[in-house]
Design a protein around this motif. Structure first.
Motif, mmCIF file in Angstrom:
data_model
loop_
_atom_site.group_PDB
_atom_site.id
_atom_site.type_symbol
_atom_site.label_atom_id
_atom_site.label_comp_id
_atom_site.label_asym_id
_atom_site.label_seq_id
_atom_site.Cartn_x
_atom_site.Cartn_y
_atom_site.Cartn_z
ATOM 1 N N ILE A 162 0.854 -1.190 0.000
ATOM 2 C CA ILE A 162 0.000 0.000 0.000
ATOM 3 C C ILE A 162 0.889 1.240 0.000
ATOM 4 N N LEU A 163 0.638 2.160 -0.936
ATOM 5 C CA LEU A 163 1.480 3.355 -1.070
ATOM 6 C C LEU A 163 1.376 4.224 0.179
ATOM 7 N N SER A 164 2.526 4.664 0.685
ATOM 8 C CA SER A 164 2.512 5.531 1.869
ATOM 9 C C SER A 164 2.624 7.003 1.477
ATOM 10 N N ARG A 165 2.841 7.282 0.198
ATOM 11 C CA ARG A 165 2.894 8.661 -0.314
ATOM 12 C C ARG A 165 2.287 8.707 -1.700
ATOM 13 N N ASN A 166 1.843 9.913 -2.090
ATOM 14 C CA ASN A 166 1.414 10.085 -3.478
ATOM 15 C C ASN A 166 2.613 9.851 -4.396
ATOM 16 N N VAL A 167 2.359 9.316 -5.562
ATOM 17 C CA VAL A 167 3.460 9.035 -6.491
ATOM 18 C C VAL A 167 3.307 9.902 -7.741
ATOM 19 N N PHE A 168 4.414 10.540 -8.141
ATOM 20 C CA PHE A 168 4.429 11.417 -9.323
ATOM 21 C C PHE A 168 5.330 10.817 -10.396
ATOM 22 N N ALA A 169 4.976 11.054 -11.655
ATOM 23 C CA ALA A 169 5.756 10.508 -12.780
ATOM 24 C C ALA A 169 7.159 11.125 -12.793
#
Ligand code: AMP
Ligand code: MG
Length: 415
Positions: free
Chosen positions: A51-58
């Protein structure tokens, strides 16, 4: 902490006799789970189920350069009044090489799918749309400028938000993250979940079961399910119907496990020690739910460890693991406590039902697209789980189902 259930009152007289309705049970579970906070970085390649713990950016655009969507010929689309004849030069643009060659006006070059659009061109004609042998072709009017090309960043632009914190990664997400150059991701640490079965009648798979014994079906089922949801599991084996054994097993797990799942011994019988232990030694949050199958389900904390006490019956244990355990684990792991995914489907069966409880029927979609249910509702019929592809959910208020009624179908695959 939520109110403690008075176990004596519940076992005893009809007065005060109470089964928690499913919506209230879910609300209680949701309110007592505190999400695990520890984060770590993992390779995207190994992040399935995390589960992602931070937003992910390209980190880069996808695609990084404009490229061809087909095998064909790249050329600059003629302006109004210009010649529509394109001369094919003898060169091929293939994927994996930077396109240094400059293609002049009126020239076309062979290009393979994924090959970068060379400078000076803007359109690709499908190779099937021109005759094979010719060294030139006329641009048909049906071809529009820019056709058969993919723009730089047309899927995702560098810097764009790709996935949100709390999202549970699936195979297709691993593809997306990798495509935008996110090769490591910040995720919550995977949960470590202990699983044990209780019962004097149970035998492990390394022993031969006597006629008066049964093999433990629950551990292989629950452990494999938890692993398929992306969690680490710890096999705590079979515990006999004895309060002390159970207590020491649970207490010795302190600090090592995030949650323990037990099966069996959740009911009100003389040898049902899990619910008794939860009430005497821990905080019993929930016990006995208006659900079929799965009524004895209990949940509480012992020494701060959440204990999910599923009924021993494998059918009931399976249903409770989907309905109560799954959303709780998602929340504990840093995701969201969400409703199971379902769709409405026509029944090919009729049935009467008692008001006030939620029922889950083992079901599958028949070849005509209606939903059929297993021939027996007996909760001892483990074969019904293998036969079925999902559950039909009948709400508390439903009392009658006719052939052709619309009901909610919850496919197992969507849990
Ligand atoms: P219990 O909830 O302990 O009263 O068990 C209910 C029924 O499920 C009994 O018939 C048990 O023998 C059966 N059962 C309990 N645990 C298991 C298990 N691990 N595997 C197969 N059957 C079980
Ligand atoms: Mg038992």
């Amino acid at each position: 902490m939520t109110e403690k259930v008075n176990i004596r009152e519940e076992i005893g007289l009809p007065k005060g006799f109470y089964w928690t309705p499913v919506p209230k049970a879910l609300a209680k579970l949701k309110s007592c789970i505190v999400p695990k906070k520890s984060e770590k970085k993992v390779k995207t390649f190994d992040s399935m189920g995390c589960i992602l713990s931070r937003n992910v950016f390209a980190q880069r655009s996808s695609p990084p350069l404009p490229n061809s969507a087909v095998d064909g010929f790249a050329f600059r689309y003629p302006k109004d009044g210009e010649s529509r004849i394109i001369n094919v030069i003898s060169h091929t643009i293939s994927p994996g090489k930077f396109p240094n060659e400059k293609i002049s006006k009126g020239e076309g070059v062979k290009i393979l799918t994924g090959g970068p659009i060379p400078p000076g061109t803007d359109t690709v004609i499908l190779k099937e749309d021109i005759s094979k042998q010719t060294s030139n072709f006329e641009v048909p009017t049906k071809i529009k400028k820019g056709e058969n090309t993919r723009n730089e960043g047309e899927d995702k632009k560098a810097g764009e938000l790709v996935l949100n914190k709390g999202h549970k990664l699936r195979s297709q997400d691993l593809a997306l993250l990798t495509s935008v150059g996110v090769l490591d991701v910040d995720v919550f640490e995977r949960l470590n979940i202990g699983v044990l079965s209780t019962g004097d009648e149970l035998v492990d798979d390394n022993k031969k079961a006597e006629s008066f014994q049964i093999y433990d079906s629950n551990r292989p089922m629950i452990i494999s399910k938890l692993q398929s949801w992306g969690y680490n599991t710890s096999d705590l084996g079979i515990v006999r119907d004895c309060e002390e054994g159970l207590k020491s097993k649970i207490k010795s797990s302190k600090g090592k496990l995030d949650l323990i799942v037990t099966t069996g011994g959740a009911s009100t019988g003389d040898r049902d020690f899990v619910s008794k232990l939860l009430n005497s030694e821990g905080d019993l949050i929930l016990w006995r739910v208006a659900i079929k199958p799965g009524r004895p389900f209990a949940m509480g904390f012992i020494e701060g460890i959440p204990i999910y006490s599923l009924p021993g019956n494998p059918v009931a244990a399976f249903v409770c693991s989907l309905i109560f355990l799954k959303p709780s684990l998602d929340l504990l792991a840093g995701g969201t406590f969400s409703e199971p995914k379902s769709f409405l489907v026509k029944t090919n069966f009729s049935k009467s039902k008692k008001k006030g409880r939620r029922e889950f029927l083992r079901a599958r979609i028949d070849p005509m697209g209606s939903v059929e249910i297993f021939k027996s509702e007996g909760s001892g019929r483990i074969s019904s789980l293998s036969w079925s592809d999902g559950l039909v959910e009948l709400g508390e208020d439903v009392t009658k189902i006719k052939v052709g009624s619309m009901v909610k179908f919850l496919p197992y695959e969507l849990f």
